[in-house]
Design a protein around this motif. Structure first.
Motif, PDB file in Angstrom:
ATOM      1  N   GLN A 107      -4.837   3.338   8.004  1.00 18.48           N
ATOM      2  CA  GLN A 107      -5.299   4.581   7.215  1.00 18.48           C
ATOM      3  C   GLN A 107      -4.662   5.676   7.688  1.00 18.48           C
TER       4      GLN A 107
ATOM      5  N   SER B 281      -3.935  10.876   1.099  1.00 15.62           N
ATOM      6  CA  SER B 281      -4.354   9.674   1.992  1.00 15.62           C
ATOM      7  C   SER B 281      -3.671   8.664   1.238  1.00 15.62           C
TER       8      SER B 281
ATOM      9  N   ARG C 216      -3.852   3.714   2.432  1.00 15.22           N
ATOM     10  CA  ARG C 216      -3.958   2.813   3.367  1.00 15.22           C
ATOM     11  C   ARG C 216      -2.986   1.708   3.189  1.00 15.22           C
TER      12      ARG C 216
ATOM     13  N   GLY D  74       0.639  -1.269   0.049  1.00 17.69           N
ATOM     14  CA  GLY D  74      -0.064  -0.311   0.158  1.00 17.69           C
ATOM     15  C   GLY D  74       0.787   1.329  -0.009  1.00 17.69           C
TER      16      GLY D  74
ATOM     17  N   ASN E 267      -4.577   9.715   6.890  1.00 19.35           N
ATOM     18  CA  ASN E 267      -4.958  11.090   6.090  1.00 19.35           C
ATOM     19  C   ASN E 267      -4.133  12.254   6.495  1.00 19.35           C
TER      20      ASN E 267
ATOM     21  N   TYR F  50      -4.434  -3.144   9.356  1.00 20.43           N
ATOM     22  CA  TYR F  50      -4.318  -1.857   8.281  1.00 20.43           C
ATOM     23  C   TYR F  50      -3.862  -0.529   9.041  1.00 20.43           C
TER      24      TYR F  50
ATOM     25  N   SER G 256      -1.722  -2.159   4.104  1.00 14.29           N
ATOM     26  CA  SER G 256      -2.159  -3.247   4.595  1.00 14.29           C
ATOM     27  C   SER G 256      -1.015  -3.849   5.205  1.00 14.29           C
TER      28      SER G 256
END
Length: 127
Positions: free
Chosen positions: A81, A17, A19, A8, A83, A79, A21
């Motif tokens: 995430q 952004s 994400r 990712g 941002n 994960y 993994s």
């Protein structure tokens, strides 16, 4: 032995952004802590976000409110995430797992207590 494979990572502009993994060879919540670490150019490795077997999350101050750690137990995947990315987030991001609880809680994110590491995925944020 646990295998961890990150994916990712990419190059994005500031404010973007991503994400990340981390695919694990066994259930992520079977391990005491699963954590994302990062190492930027010329910097020491630092813990970014951790999650324990109860689902409790911890974050380093610099990413609070911007990054979210989560896990999908059915997919054995962790994960991250990310941002509102900033240039200072540029680093090689690693997924790691503890084999034992160890001396420190997950929130401390002490690298020496982690037995299993992935190979890393590169995140580059340009201004």
């Amino acid at each position: 032995q646990v295998q961890l494979v990150e994916s990712g990572g990419d190059s994005v502009q500031s404010g973007g952004s991503l994400r990340l993994s981390c695919a694990a060879s066994r259930s992520t919540n079977s391990m005491p802590c699963m954590t994302w670490f990062r190492q930027g150019p010329g910097k020491e490795r630092e813990g970014v976000a951790a999650i324990d077997s109860y689902g409790r999350e911890s974050y380093v101050e610099s990413v609070k409110g911007r990054f979210t750690i989560s896990q999908d137990n059915a997919k054995n995947t962790l994960y991250l995430q990310m941002n509102s990315l900033k240039p200072e987030d540029t680093a090689l991001y690693y997924c790691a797992a503890k084999r034992y609880s160890g001396h420190y809680s997950c929130a401390v994110m002490a690298p020496h207590e982690y037995a299993y590491w992935g190979q890393g995925t590169q995140v580059t944020v340009s201004s």
